[in-house]
Design a protein around this motif. Sequence first.
Motif, short mmCIF file in Angstrom:
data_model
loop_
_atom_site.label_atom_id
_atom_site.label_comp_id
_atom_site.label_asym_id
_atom_site.label_seq_id
_atom_site.Cartn_x
_atom_site.Cartn_y
_atom_site.Cartn_z
N ARG A 176 3.01 -3.86 -12.66
CA ARG A 176 1.99 -3.00 -13.28
C ARG A 176 2.02 -3.18 -14.79
O ARG A 176 3.02 -3.58 -15.37
CB ARG A 176 2.23 -1.54 -12.92
CG ARG A 176 2.01 -1.30 -11.44
CD ARG A 176 2.26 0.11 -11.03
NE ARG A 176 2.22 0.20 -9.56
CZ ARG A 176 2.73 1.19 -8.87
NH1 ARG A 176 3.32 2.20 -9.49
NH2 ARG A 176 2.64 1.18 -7.56
N HIS B 149 0.83 -1.20 0.00
CA HIS B 149 0.00 0.00 0.00
C HIS B 149 0.87 1.26 0.00
O HIS B 149 0.61 2.21 -0.74
CB HIS B 149 -0.92 -0.03 1.22
CG HIS B 149 -2.15 0.79 1.07
ND1 HIS B 149 -2.22 2.09 1.49
CD2 HIS B 149 -3.36 0.50 0.55
CE1 HIS B 149 -3.43 2.57 1.24
NE2 HIS B 149 -4.13 1.63 0.67
N GLY C 271 2.45 1.64 -3.43
CA GLY C 271 1.46 1.97 -4.45
C GLY C 271 0.91 3.37 -4.34
O GLY C 271 0.59 4.00 -5.34
N PHE C 272 0.78 3.88 -3.12
CA PHE C 272 0.18 5.20 -2.93
C PHE C 272 1.17 6.25 -2.49
O PHE C 272 0.79 7.38 -2.16
CB PHE C 272 -1.01 5.10 -1.96
CG PHE C 272 -2.13 4.28 -2.55
CD1 PHE C 272 -2.94 4.78 -3.56
CD2 PHE C 272 -2.34 2.98 -2.13
CE1 PHE C 272 -3.94 4.02 -4.12
CE2 PHE C 272 -3.35 2.21 -2.69
CZ PHE C 272 -4.14 2.72 -3.69
N ARG D 239 4.91 -2.18 -8.10
CA ARG D 239 5.50 -1.45 -9.22
C ARG D 239 6.00 -2.38 -10.34
O ARG D 239 5.76 -2.14 -11.50
CB ARG D 239 6.66 -0.59 -8.69
CG ARG D 239 7.10 0.49 -9.63
CD ARG D 239 8.07 1.47 -8.97
NE ARG D 239 7.36 2.34 -8.03
CZ ARG D 239 7.62 2.41 -6.72
NH1 ARG D 239 8.56 1.68 -6.19
NH2 ARG D 239 6.94 3.23 -5.96
N ASP E 269 -9.41 1.10 -3.08
CA ASP E 269 -7.95 1.09 -3.29
C ASP E 269 -7.47 -0.17 -3.99
O ASP E 269 -7.27 -1.20 -3.38
CB ASP E 269 -7.22 1.24 -1.95
CG ASP E 269 -7.63 0.18 -0.92
OD1 ASP E 269 -8.50 -0.65 -1.23
OD2 ASP E 269 -7.06 0.17 0.17
N THR E 270 -7.30 -0.07 -5.30
CA THR E 270 -6.68 -1.16 -6.05
C THR E 270 -5.20 -0.83 -6.13
O THR E 270 -4.83 0.27 -6.52
CB THR E 270 -7.26 -1.24 -7.48
OG1 THR E 270 -8.68 -1.36 -7.40
CG2 THR E 270 -6.66 -2.39 -8.25
N VAL E 271 -4.36 -1.78 -5.76
CA VAL E 271 -2.92 -1.51 -5.77
C VAL E 271 -2.16 -2.71 -6.32
O VAL E 271 -2.49 -3.86 -6.01
CB VAL E 271 -2.42 -1.11 -4.35
CG1 VAL E 271 -2.61 -2.23 -3.35
CG2 VAL E 271 -0.98 -0.64 -4.37
#
Length: 131
Positions: free
Chosen positions: A79, A20, A23-24, A76, A71-73
């Motif tokens: 992706r 999380h 991702g954010f 890296r 929250d879709t995560v």
Amino acid sequence: MTVQYVWRGDFDDASLETLHAEGFGHPAEDTDWCARLERHSLGWVCARHDGALIGFVNVVWDGGSHAFLPDTVVARGHRATGVGTALVARAAEEARAAECEWLHVDFEEHLRRFYLDGCGFTPTAAGLVAL
């Protein structure tokens, strides 16, 4: 690449917090994800590759016909490989199985193509109040 998608899959707080945070773009904290999800969620989908948590989506609901994806995560390095769309598809399948009629998502503009084109959401009018 073989990825496993598990509804209400097992995870530990540290691995989800790390994913999380990456991702954010915020520092990792000491979030009690297990308690939060058990309290507020219909379920969640974990994506794993070689045992590592590489993706996650939470499905919050109103206890009735509406489910929400806050929250879709995806990690890296994974992706743009279809992991995110597969997570959302599984979330939609499980929300439908729980007899939800609607799946909602809010997103930032740079995620428009992902949610609308990749995941099949339809744009709608919505409102927001900052609290």
